[in-house]
Design a protein around this motif. Sequence first.
Motif, short mmCIF file in Angstrom:
data_model
loop_
_atom_site.label_atom_id
_atom_site.label_comp_id
_atom_site.label_asym_id
_atom_site.label_seq_id
_atom_site.Cartn_x
_atom_site.Cartn_y
_atom_site.Cartn_z
N ASN A 524 0.96 -1.19 0.01
CA ASN A 524 0.20 -0.02 -0.02
C ASN A 524 0.92 1.37 -0.06
N ALA A 525 2.07 1.30 0.90
CA ALA A 525 2.92 2.32 1.05
C ALA A 525 3.37 2.75 -0.48
N ILE A 526 3.92 1.79 -0.96
CA ILE A 526 4.46 1.96 -2.33
C ILE A 526 3.23 2.49 -3.30
N GLY A 558 3.45 9.50 0.91
CA GLY A 558 2.55 9.50 0.06
C GLY A 558 1.32 10.58 -0.02
N ILE A 559 0.19 10.10 -0.35
CA ILE A 559 -0.99 10.78 -0.63
C ILE A 559 -1.66 11.05 0.82
N GLY A 560 -1.33 10.51 1.73
CA GLY A 560 -1.93 10.47 3.13
C GLY A 560 -3.31 9.96 3.22
N ILE A 561 -3.97 10.03 4.42
CA ILE A 561 -5.43 9.38 4.47
C ILE A 561 -6.00 10.62 5.10
N LEU A 591 -6.35 -3.94 3.95
CA LEU A 591 -6.13 -3.48 5.28
C LEU A 591 -7.18 -4.23 6.31
N ALA A 592 -8.28 -4.62 5.72
CA ALA A 592 -9.17 -5.62 6.54
C ALA A 592 -8.82 -6.55 6.82
N LEU A 593 -8.26 -7.39 5.78
CA LEU A 593 -7.26 -8.60 6.09
C LEU A 593 -6.16 -8.55 6.91
P1 ADP Z 1 -6.74 -1.41 -1.58
O1 ADP Z 1 -5.57 -0.94 -1.38
O2 ADP Z 1 -7.01 -2.78 -2.24
O3 ADP Z 1 -7.74 -0.29 -1.94
P2 ADP Z 1 -6.63 -1.57 1.18
O4 ADP Z 1 -7.67 -2.19 2.36
O5 ADP Z 1 -5.31 -2.29 1.20
O6 ADP Z 1 -7.44 -1.76 -0.09
O7 ADP Z 1 -6.70 0.09 1.47
C1 ADP Z 1 -7.84 0.63 1.70
C2 ADP Z 1 -7.79 1.99 1.27
O8 ADP Z 1 -6.90 2.74 2.21
C3 ADP Z 1 -6.99 2.35 0.12
O9 ADP Z 1 -7.78 2.08 -1.12
C4 ADP Z 1 -6.64 3.66 0.33
O10 ADP Z 1 -7.57 4.67 -0.12
C5 ADP Z 1 -6.17 3.82 1.85
N1 ADP Z 1 -4.67 3.53 1.93
C6 ADP Z 1 -4.16 2.20 2.49
N2 ADP Z 1 -2.79 2.38 2.57
C7 ADP Z 1 -2.65 3.85 2.24
C8 ADP Z 1 -1.39 4.68 2.25
N3 ADP Z 1 -0.20 4.10 2.76
N4 ADP Z 1 -1.41 5.80 2.16
C9 ADP Z 1 -2.72 6.43 1.67
N5 ADP Z 1 -3.80 5.80 1.62
C10 ADP Z 1 -3.79 4.67 1.92
#
Ligand code: ADP
Length: 769
Positions: A524-526, A558-561, A591-593
């Motif tokens: 995800n981070a990448i 990255g883009i942040g949340i 993430l859920a998993l």
């Molecule tokens: P997926 O990556 O398959 O969409 P994930 O459950 O891994 O599903 O992540 C869910 C959501 O969380 C992503 O769609 C993204 O919006 C956000 N997310 C996860 N990790 C990051 C991150 N490192 N930086 C920014 N947003 C993230």
Amino acid sequence: VLSRIELERTKNAITNERENFRNLFRQTPEMVCVLSGPDHLFEFVNDAHIAALGFDATGKTVREAQPESVEVHGLLDDVYRTGKTALLHEIPVTLGNSVRHFNLTYAARKNEAGKTNGVMILGAEVTDVVQSRKLLAREAKLIESMPAPFFAVDADWKIIYWNPASVEVIGLKQEAVLDKVIWDVFPGLKESEFGETYIRSKNEQTIHNFEAFYSHYNRWYRVWSFPFEGGIAVTFLDVTDRKIIEEELEKSKERYRILFDHSPLPKWIIDVETLKFVDVNNAALQHYGYTKEEFLSLKGTEIRPPEDVEGFVETMKMDFTKENQDKINLRRRHMKKDGTIIEVEMSALDIVLDGRKCRIGAAVDITERVKADARQAELLAHVQAAKEEAERANDLKSAFLANMSHEIRTPLGAMVGFADLLRDPSLSREEHSNYIGILTRNGEQLSTIINDILDLSKVEAGHLTLEFEDTSADQVAADVVSLMRVKANEKDLALDFKAESSTPTTIVTDSLRVRQILMNIVGNAIKFTQAGSVKVRSFGTDAGPDGRMLYFEVKDTGIGIPESEKERIFEAFVQADGTLVRRFGGTGLGLALSRELARKLGGDVTVTKTAEGKGSTFLISIQDQPEKRTERSERQTESDFGEPAQNSLEGISVLVVDDSPDNRQLLWHFLTKFGAIVDFAENGLLGFKKALAGNFDVVLMDIQMPEMDGYTATAKLRGAGYRKPIIALTAHAMSEVRKKCLYVGCSDHLTKPIKIKELVALVARFGHA
Ligand code: ADP
């Protein structure tokens, strides 16, 4: 002369004698007077006469002295005329203004010749006697006419008086009772309260006044007894009716008392003026926790919470009469002795008790009901929330499915397309290997997606089997970083790993799952970083509440949340921004998993820091759980297998039992490439027959097949005495599946998609055995 002297002497003697008599009469208490002549001239009156008349009448005629006493004028005339003596008994004589009574004797006075020359009166006044007799007669008449029985007994208890009312009421005639002893007249009387009191009244000569029940007549009496001539007089009244009413009253009072005391509802009576309790029932004592003495020393204000006292005092000023009962809404709060506040519904009614204005109150404790109502409301809210949640989840699932089918179709489309292109014989070598690379990559992506879904549903259904073994934190992180490096390099991102000194060398956990989690987070981070770096850092703690913990911190630029999404992204199928899917792909499952897995491993995955556009920091925690160490790990990884030699399977005959022609073909390619001889069966039943008939070194048995599945076919083969190795081909890496395979008699199993190295190694192992 002598005789004259004698005569004189005699005369003198007579005169003396007369004088003596006069003197004697003068003194006597009777009235004495001597009248002379037909006009009744008072010649002599004694003191008593003077006293009776009030003056000395000597020298006057009767008619002059007593002109008003007409009663006697005629009588005197008669006596004078006839010479007869008259005895007059209690004759009324008017003297002055009053009539008085006298006993009178009128006697004629006679001269020597026997001729009447006057009247002598002897008399005594009897006015008092006459008057008192009259009075007595009146009293007797009164008693006689008394409607109440009245009787008297003498000192010997003999009845000496019995009035007509006694005759009537008691039903005994005078002649039947007079002179009889009272105890004989009234049976059982002597031993009763009546007898006892009569005896006391007579002996002590005292007045008594009492009420008693005479069982012989079966009636109640109010009795007065008083001393009378050494005996007693008695009068009485039948008070039975009043007594019955009183008893009824008493009974109904008692009934109300019972109703009040034993009512299951707390009830009390309170003085409206003083606000003090004047009565309270058992239920109230029990419910409020006071003894009766305590409660009755309280004021109404003391069973209210302090903030409600004012309202209570106001309420006490209102009228709670019968008429306005319906206007009263009495939902109140009360306080028990222990301070517990309860909600009650009160009913109240004003009454007057012993002249005091009071109020009867009854309380129904509705605390539980109120609570239950609240609980129900809460429950309803929960149900509503759950429903909304379910609806949302459903929406998410639909959205996910739409997204999923897109995610699946994309690699699938690429695979089908490029596979088609591969058929072109004019392809250059370079194009050929390029297409194959695309095919492989897309296949792997598809496999990841499907594995994620399967994993998540396994975790959610509780089917996930974990294998706890010694795990090197360093090793896991290094593996993940080296695997991910390619991707990071593609985006020109720096990716590094640093193990702090606190990082434990090994912990007991499921290394495969930890790898999976870390892979996800780093991936995800990448994925969500355009430029900059992804930094992985490991550290540990020894003495947390959960014991020894291993942490991985993954920090990107990255883009942040967005703040609002920080928790939501951990829900299955959720992505921070619907548009991200388009930009970055993904399933919203990672993430859920990861979180589910980490939690199963005694840890968690959280976002510790994030700022939109500035990057995010994720923290993975894993608990060291040595007590869960799995006996023997049966898991093999690809890296366990070396590169197989070209002739590894030479001379081994293999029976492939699989219903999928593609699979059969794939397996044929894999196996023949390394020198094996391959035969096929399309389902379990055919496989069973072929295996028994032929002489194969190894059977590869698919599990899910039509006609007869792999479990059954294997079980039947073993049942028939088949001894050769059977390797199961399963869709899941779940240990349950593996266990079942081994249970029915399989020698080992392989997980789809089949990895060539693993397959060759296994077949070689069993084939050469
Ligand atoms: P997926 O990556 O398959 O969409 P994930 O459950 O891994 O599903 O992540 C869910 C959501 O969380 C992503 O769609 C993204 O919006 C956000 N997310 C996860 N990790 C990051 C991150 N490192 N930086 C920014 N947003 C993230």
